[in-house]
Each structure stands twice: as structure tokens, then as C-alpha cells.
Motif scaffolding. Structure first.
Motif, PDB file in Angstrom:
ATOM      1  N   VAL A 265       0.824  -1.206   0.000  1.00 47.68           N
ATOM      2  CA  VAL A 265       0.000   0.000   0.000  1.00 47.68           C
ATOM      3  C   VAL A 265       0.861   1.261   0.000  1.00 47.68           C
ATOM      4  O   VAL A 265       0.366   2.353  -0.312  1.00 47.68           O
ATOM      5  CB  VAL A 265      -0.978   0.005   1.190  1.00 47.68           C
ATOM      6  CG1 VAL A 265      -1.864  -1.231   1.152  1.00 47.68           C
ATOM      7  CG2 VAL A 265      -0.245   0.095   2.528  1.00 47.68           C
TER       8      VAL A 265
ATOM      9  N   THR B  90      -4.703   5.492  -3.633  1.00 46.33           N
ATOM     10  CA  THR B  90      -4.510   4.151  -3.086  1.00 46.33           C
ATOM     11  C   THR B  90      -5.585   3.823  -2.066  1.00 46.33           C
ATOM     12  O   THR B  90      -6.165   2.732  -2.067  1.00 46.33           O
ATOM     13  CB  THR B  90      -3.116   4.048  -2.438  1.00 46.33           C
ATOM     14  OG1 THR B  90      -2.114   4.282  -3.419  1.00 46.33           O
ATOM     15  CG2 THR B  90      -2.912   2.673  -1.830  1.00 46.33           C
TER      16      THR B  90
ATOM     17  N   LEU C  70      -8.401   0.780  -2.100  1.00 44.31           N
ATOM     18  CA  LEU C  70      -8.490  -0.194  -1.017  1.00 44.31           C
ATOM     19  C   LEU C  70      -9.871  -0.201  -0.387  1.00 44.31           C
ATOM     20  O   LEU C  70     -10.456  -1.259  -0.146  1.00 44.31           O
ATOM     21  CB  LEU C  70      -7.420   0.110   0.044  1.00 44.31           C
ATOM     22  CG  LEU C  70      -5.975  -0.135  -0.394  1.00 44.31           C
ATOM     23  CD1 LEU C  70      -5.011   0.494   0.602  1.00 44.31           C
ATOM     24  CD2 LEU C  70      -5.703  -1.626  -0.515  1.00 44.31           C
TER      25      LEU C  70
ATOM     26  N   SER D 287     -12.453  -1.839  -2.558  1.00 43.13           N
ATOM     27  CA  SER D 287     -12.271  -3.246  -2.907  1.00 43.13           C
ATOM     28  C   SER D 287     -13.144  -4.178  -2.076  1.00 43.13           C
ATOM     29  O   SER D 287     -13.401  -5.315  -2.480  1.00 43.13           O
ATOM     30  CB  SER D 287     -10.801  -3.645  -2.716  1.00 43.13           C
ATOM     31  OG  SER D 287     -10.461  -3.664  -1.335  1.00 43.13           O
TER      32      SER D 287
ATOM     33  N   TRP E 147      -8.366  -5.200   4.322  1.00 45.06           N
ATOM     34  CA  TRP E 147      -6.957  -4.943   4.025  1.00 45.06           C
ATOM     35  C   TRP E 147      -6.177  -4.426   5.227  1.00 45.06           C
ATOM     36  O   TRP E 147      -4.944  -4.570   5.278  1.00 45.06           O
ATOM     37  CB  TRP E 147      -6.839  -3.951   2.861  1.00 45.06           C
ATOM     38  CG  TRP E 147      -7.464  -2.599   3.119  1.00 45.06           C
ATOM     39  CD1 TRP E 147      -8.770  -2.251   2.917  1.00 45.06           C
ATOM     40  CD2 TRP E 147      -6.806  -1.430   3.607  1.00 45.06           C
ATOM     41  NE1 TRP E 147      -8.971  -0.937   3.257  1.00 45.06           N
ATOM     42  CE2 TRP E 147      -7.777  -0.406   3.677  1.00 45.06           C
ATOM     43  CE3 TRP E 147      -5.491  -1.133   3.989  1.00 45.06           C
ATOM     44  CZ2 TRP E 147      -7.485   0.875   4.125  1.00 45.06           C
ATOM     45  CZ3 TRP E 147      -5.192   0.140   4.431  1.00 45.06           C
ATOM     46  CH2 TRP E 147      -6.176   1.131   4.505  1.00 45.06           C
TER      47      TRP E 147
ATOM     48  N   HIS F 222      -1.671  -7.205   3.233  1.00 45.04           N
ATOM     49  CA  HIS F 222      -1.150  -5.971   2.671  1.00 45.04           C
ATOM     50  C   HIS F 222       0.014  -5.490   3.547  1.00 45.04           C
ATOM     51  O   HIS F 222       0.111  -5.856   4.717  1.00 45.04           O
ATOM     52  CB  HIS F 222      -2.235  -4.894   2.608  1.00 45.04           C
ATOM     53  CG  HIS F 222      -3.322  -5.212   1.627  1.00 45.04           C
ATOM     54  ND1 HIS F 222      -4.234  -6.233   1.839  1.00 45.04           N
ATOM     55  CD2 HIS F 222      -3.643  -4.660   0.426  1.00 45.04           C
ATOM     56  CE1 HIS F 222      -5.066  -6.293   0.811  1.00 45.04           C
ATOM     57  NE2 HIS F 222      -4.734  -5.353  -0.063  1.00 45.04           N
TER      58      HIS F 222
END
Length: 398
Positions: free
Chosen positions: A193, A374, A378, A381, A385, A391
Motif C-alpha cells: 500500500v 490508493t 483499497l 475493494s 486490508w 497488505h
């Protein structure tokens, strides 16, 4: 399913609330309500403890489940320190205390229950040693050591990048995490990340004569790639000297102590091929003082690094770079609060005395320093995470 973040107190620095464990479904609550009871049972079964230790473990289990936080006994060696650190938390639910404090105090109480600090026969016996040793002897470590042979002829930069990645993802091998989560699925370690690795290497040019500090996290399967990375820094003159900071006593199930470093070196040195050569070099480096293992009581304190004592601050200030490993160290480095994930890493580490790099797989809610794009990806999604260990990040503040 999107993950839930814990409820937190609203007295945080800059408006960021402190992480608590009192929100149903939150990661913090799952640690207190599920991981800690499971760990008590595992420790209870791992040794032939007598009635005294077994009763103390059962009492701790009952207290953490349904009771209130009890103080240490008046005669305990560190009762005054914990009385100060725990002011305002005793007599209240474990779930109402700051998560960082509650986790740390749980491990202090667990050690007390098994007699680690007492005057009896169990004094100094690591209750987590069977778990650490089983992992160190496991086939996964054997395969990882064998894989080092493939890097023997690789260019130095390529080898360095591979070993940095191994050190980073080795943080998945956290026994406390695996107590409740199980081994991450094969191929899960796919998402960086944040990646400041180029900046990290720029801070360690070959031949600079630098002293590098490494603040270790877990023993065994994580510590071995950390030591292999240390060997690379020394062999390729990215560091003239490395100081490895470990815990002064067992902590957070798998956190590394001096004994764990020695066990890891023996495991390396006894392996065939490149792993054995690395183990031999590191053993000689320790004997020569080029690799120094050290510790400090602060590493087992329930405090952020912003509150580190002056003597430890001075040690880090004299280093060209400090590598801070793992999730707990990250929480202590940036503060165990629900920061906006785009809060600059440099802002949250401005207190640290010198250049610092964090290598961490994500296994708790706290994270800073992400780019907005980013973060959007995330969050969109639907993946868990922040807490699943799938991650990771490399963040650097020069």
C-alpha cells in the motif's frame, strides 16, 4: 465484507481518537475477546504448570472475559511503573482501556501468572518458547533458507531488494496473529500500500560507514529474514555496524528476545548452502561487535515511541537509519489512534530522533501515509486490508 473499525475515545492528538476494544465486531475487540483467551489456553497446555500457575491463568481468563482490570500485587518488582502507566484503567473493563495499553498489560499479567518474574522454579521460563521453537524447526523455514541459494549470483541491488521484501513479508509469521487468524493463504502477500524502498536504499549508500539500528519484532520465521537482511547490509557495506534491538523479556507471544536471536543464528548456521554461510558470518559479526544485540525496558512499555526515554532516544539519534519492524512497533511509532490514512507519515514520526523506516504487514487498524488514490482503491475493494496480514508497507522519513 468491509471491515469494521473500533470505537475509540475522542481525546486523540489532532482529533484522532485512541483505539479501544469496546466496539462489537472490531479488530481490537476480537483480540481481547478471542485471541487472548485462546492464548491463555495454549500456554496452559504447553507446560506442566502446577496448581498455582494454573489457577492464576484461570483467574486471568475470567478477569479478561467478564471482570475488571486488576492491579499488580504490591510486591511485584514493577508495580510502581504499572501503577503510573495504568492510572485510570484499573477497576474498569478491559474493553474500555486503550487497546495498546490493554494488550501490553495482558502480556505482563500472563507472565506474572506463570511465575516468570517470581522466585520459584518457573522464573525466566519463556511461556511462548514451544511455539517459537516449533516454528523455527518447521518446513516453511527450511524452504525459505533453501531459497537463499538462488540469490547467490544475483546482482547486489537485486539481492538487496529480494531480502528487503523477505524481511517485510516475514512479518506475516506472527504467532499471536496466527492464534486467531490462521496462516494467510498462499499468494495473499501481493499488495504494497506504500513503497518507499528506493528512499530507504538512498539513505544507505555503500561505503558510508553508517550505523543502522533494527528494532526487531517477531522471533523465528520473521527474525531469520531480518538477520539475513542485516548480513546483506554488512556484506555490501551499506552499514558498518548494526544494532539489533530486542525485547528484554517474552512479550506478545512471538516477540524476539536475545535467546531467540541465538536460536535463529543456530538455525541459520546449521543449514546447508548460503543460509549456513550467512549464519556463520553473523555469528562472527556478533563476536566482533559489528552486530550488537541490545535491549531496553521501554520495549515492553505500553507507550508510544514519542514518549521514549532520553537514553534510548540518544541511541537512535546516533544512527544513519532505524528500521522499525512489525505491526506493534508501527502502532507505537505513529500512535495507536484512528488517524486519517492520508495523514503524512513524516508528520506522525517527526518526534523520532533521526531517519526512520517502517517495514510492516498490516494486522491492525492503524495506518498513515497513504496516497488518496490508493486509499480509495483499497476502501472500494471490499477487502479486509487493514487487519488480515495480506497488505504491507515500507515507509521512510529521512
Amino acid at each position: 465484507m468491509a471491515e469494521k473499525t473500533p470505537h475509540a475515545s475522542g481525546d486523540g492528538a489532532g482529533g484522532a481518537p485512541v483505539v479501544l476494544g469496546n466496539e462489537a465486531g472490531s479488530f481490537a475487540r476480537s483480540v481481547l475477546a478471542e485471541r487472548h483467551p485462546a492464548l491463555i489456553e495454549q500456554v496452559r497446555d504447553a507446560f506442566p504448570y502446577g496448581p498455582g500457575q494454573r489457577d492464576a491463568l484461570d483467574a486471568l481468563l475470567a478477569e479478561t472475559a467478564d471482570g475488571v482490570v486488576e492491579p499488580l500485587d504490591p510486591g511485584d518488582h514493577d508495580v510502581e511503573r504499572w501503577a503510573q502507566w495504568g492510572h485510570g484503567h484499573f477497576g474498569r473493563s478491559w474493553y474500555e482501556a486503550p487497546f495498546l495499553w490493554a494488550e501490553s498489560y495482558f502480556y505482563r499479567r500472563l507472565l506474572g501468572a506463570v511465575g516468570y518474574f517470581g522466585d520459584g522454579a518457573w522464573r525466566g521460563v519463556d511461556p511462548f518458547a514451544p511455539f517459537k521453537q516449533a516454528e523455527l524447526r518447521g518446513e516453511a523455514v527450511t524452504e525459505e533458507l533453501r531459497a537463499l541459494d538462488a540469490l547467490v549470483d544475483a546482482p547486489a541491488d537485486e539481492r538487496g531488494a529480494a531480502l528487503l521484501g523477505a524481511s517485510l513479508w516475514g512479518n506475516r509469521a506472527d504467532l499471536g496473529f496466527l492464534v486467531s487468524a490462521g496462516e494467510p493463504a498462499s499468494g495473499a502477500a501481493t499488495a504494497l500500500v506504500a513503497d518507499d524502498s528506493a528512499r530507504l536504499w538512498q539513505l544507505l549508500p555503500a561505503g558510508a560507514g553508517a550505523t543502522v539500528a533494527v528494532v526487531a519484532d517477531n522471533a523465528g520465521r520473521e527474525l531469520i529474514p531480518d538477520l539475513v537482511l542485516v548480513d546483506h547490509l554488512l556484506e555490501h557495506r551499506r552499514a558498518q555496524r548494526v544494532v539489533l534491538h530486542v525485547k528484554p523479556y517474552p512479550y506478545y507471544v512471538s516477540d524476539a528476545t536475545t535467546a531467540d536471536v541465538v536460536d535463529a543464528l543456530r538455525r541459520l548456521g546449521g543449514a546447508p548452502g548460503e543460509a549456513g554461510r550467512i549464519g556463520g558470518r553473523l555469528w562472527r559479526a556478533m563476536a566482533a561487535g559489528v552486530l550488537e544485540v541490545t535491549t531496553h525496558p521501554f520495549f515492553c512499555a505500553p507507550l508510544p515511541y514519542e514518549e521514549m526515554p532520553d537514553d534510548l532516544r540518544g541511541q537512535f539519534a546516533g544512527c544513519a537509519l532505524t528500521l522499525v519492524k512489525g505491526d506493534l512497533n508501527y502502532r507505537r511509532l505513529v500512535g495507536d489512534r484512528l488517524w486519517d490514512a492520508t495523514t503524512p507519515f513524516a508528520d506522525r514520526t517527526a518526534h523520532f530522533p533521526g531517519a526512520v523506516a517502517a517495514l510492516r504487514t498490516l494486522k491492525s487498524d492503524v495506518v498513515v501515509g497513504l496516497e488518496q488514490g490508493t486509499l480509495d482503491l483499497l476502501e472500494g475493494s471490499g477487502a479486509v486490508w487493514r487487519t488480515s496480514g495480506t497488505h504491507a508497507l515500507i515507509q521512510v522519513r529521512p
